[in-house]
Motif scaffolding. Structure first.
Motif, short mmCIF file in Angstrom:
data_model
loop_
_atom_site.label_atom_id
_atom_site.label_comp_id
_atom_site.label_asym_id
_atom_site.label_seq_id
_atom_site.Cartn_x
_atom_site.Cartn_y
_atom_site.Cartn_z
N ASP A 108 -58.24 13.12 -1.68
CA ASP A 108 -57.69 14.24 -2.45
C ASP A 108 -56.19 14.09 -2.63
N PHE A 109 -55.50 13.63 -1.59
CA PHE A 109 -54.05 13.44 -1.69
C PHE A 109 -53.72 12.39 -2.74
N LEU A 110 -54.42 11.25 -2.71
CA LEU A 110 -54.14 10.16 -3.64
C LEU A 110 -54.46 10.55 -5.08
N ASN A 111 -55.39 11.47 -5.25
CA ASN A 111 -55.74 11.94 -6.59
C ASN A 111 -54.92 13.15 -7.01
N GLY A 112 -53.98 13.57 -6.16
CA GLY A 112 -53.13 14.71 -6.51
C GLY A 112 -53.81 16.05 -6.42
N LYS A 113 -54.93 16.11 -5.69
CA LYS A 113 -55.72 17.35 -5.62
C LYS A 113 -55.70 18.01 -4.25
N MET A 114 -54.91 17.51 -3.35
CA MET A 114 -54.90 18.06 -1.98
C MET A 114 -54.37 19.49 -1.98
N ASP A 115 -55.06 20.35 -1.27
CA ASP A 115 -54.66 21.75 -1.16
C ASP A 115 -53.50 21.86 -0.18
N LEU A 116 -52.34 22.26 -0.69
CA LEU A 116 -51.14 22.36 0.15
C LEU A 116 -50.77 23.80 0.46
#
Length: 324
Positions: A108-116
């Protein structure tokens, strides 16, 4: 190679040097744990076994990374990631600010979708400045402050170890046990750095990544290529350099503590297209000493491989190299 995880649960605060006595990091590097283990090996007359194991690549270790309950963190890959919500400046700042990400959130982080929206490190621990006193014969007592970090409930550090056989694993655990009573980091005489360790269960996703092959590499500890490897290693690489320094922890080296030569290394999270094996570096001053081996900066690094996948960006796959 077989892999395992050792969780270090600290019973006291810790002081991991940053160059300022009144500050402390919350993690430590592979060269620090190897130096500490080697000192314990000298006490137990196991130094040759440890030396041979690491020299032959039969025992390897990562930097120490945070764990929070059953959630294991890994260093943020040093590659550019474009958040899905490009218009949100807070999202971009959060991506840039974070240092560690949960293993299960890597894709998810590498795809820019990580929930921050929730910071997993929010309740990891807290910093505290502890006041101590320097007592010298015939002089006034001088107070000073020591930066200390205290881990939250259920939080601590973990290291990934790779071993060729049960002999190397038993050696590692024997030295970890001895070190748990001595402590790791600075100000051990003041009671800091004491821990107990448990062998943890490697998350399935992390183990899968450790065993895969791929075409891009991410370091899971500090590392430095040999001179003839450097140019090739820098090709299309994205990395961060860190200065490693300190003092030689040996009473046989000199009458007083001597500073090591500074060494600049790649930090964990640095990404490379071309892998490298590293080298052994002498960081001592030009002084004759009894124990020549203790002059070296000890360190091993895990090398994580990233592979481009259809519809995704990359996945992490650590391999192993070393320098000392």
């Amino acid at each position: 190679m077989e892999y395992t995880i050792y969780q270090l649960e600290f019973k006291t605060g810790v002081h991991f040097g940053t160059g300022m006595l009144n500050e402390s990091a919350c993690t430590f590097k592979a060269d620090q744990i190897f130096s500490a283990l080697y000192i314990e090996a000298l006490k137990l007359n196991l130094q040759q076994q440890l030396y041979d194991a690491v020299k032959k690549g039969n025992l390897l270790i990562s930097d120490a990374f945070p764990y929070i309950g059953q959630q294991y963190m890994i260093p943020k890959p040093m590659i550019y990631v474009e958040p899905v919500n490009r218009a949100e400046s807070k999202q971009k700042k959060a991506y840039k600010k974070m240092k560690f990400i949960p293993v299960e959130c890597l894709i998810d982080f590498l795809n820019g979708k990580m929930d921050l929206s929730n910071d997993p490190m929010e309740h990891y621990g807290h910093y505290f400045q502890q006041t101590m006193a320097a007592v010298r014969t015939g002089e006034e007592t001088l107070p000073y402050r020591v930066g200390t970090f205290y881990y939250g409930e259920g939080c601590g550090l973990y290291i990934i170890a790779a071993y060729q056989s049960e002999n190397e694993k038993c050696l590692m655990e024997k030295l970890l046990t001895a070190l748990s009573y001595t402590g790791i980091g600075g100000k051990k005489s003041g009671g800091l750095g004491k821990y107990r360790y448990n062998e943890g269960q490697i998350p399935e996703q992390l183990l899968e990544c450790l065993q895969k092959k791929s075409d891009r590499y991410m370091l899971l500890s500090v590392a430095l290529p040999a001179d003839d490897e450097l140019e090739n290693a820098l090709e299309n690489a994205s990395y961060l350099l860190e200065k490693r320094s300190g003092f030689v922890a040996s009473s046989d080296y000199a009458e007083e503590w001597r500073k090591k030569k500074d060494l600049y290394v790649f930090t964990a999270g640095s990404c490379f297209v071309n892998c490298f094996a590293g080298d052994i570096y002498d960081v001592s001053e030009d002084i004759l000493c009894i124990d020549m081996q203790s002059r070296f900066l000890w360190g091993y690094h895990y090398e994580g491989l990233f592979k481009t996948l259809p519809g995704e960006n990359m996945c992490i796959i650590p391999s192993l190299y070393r320098f000392r």
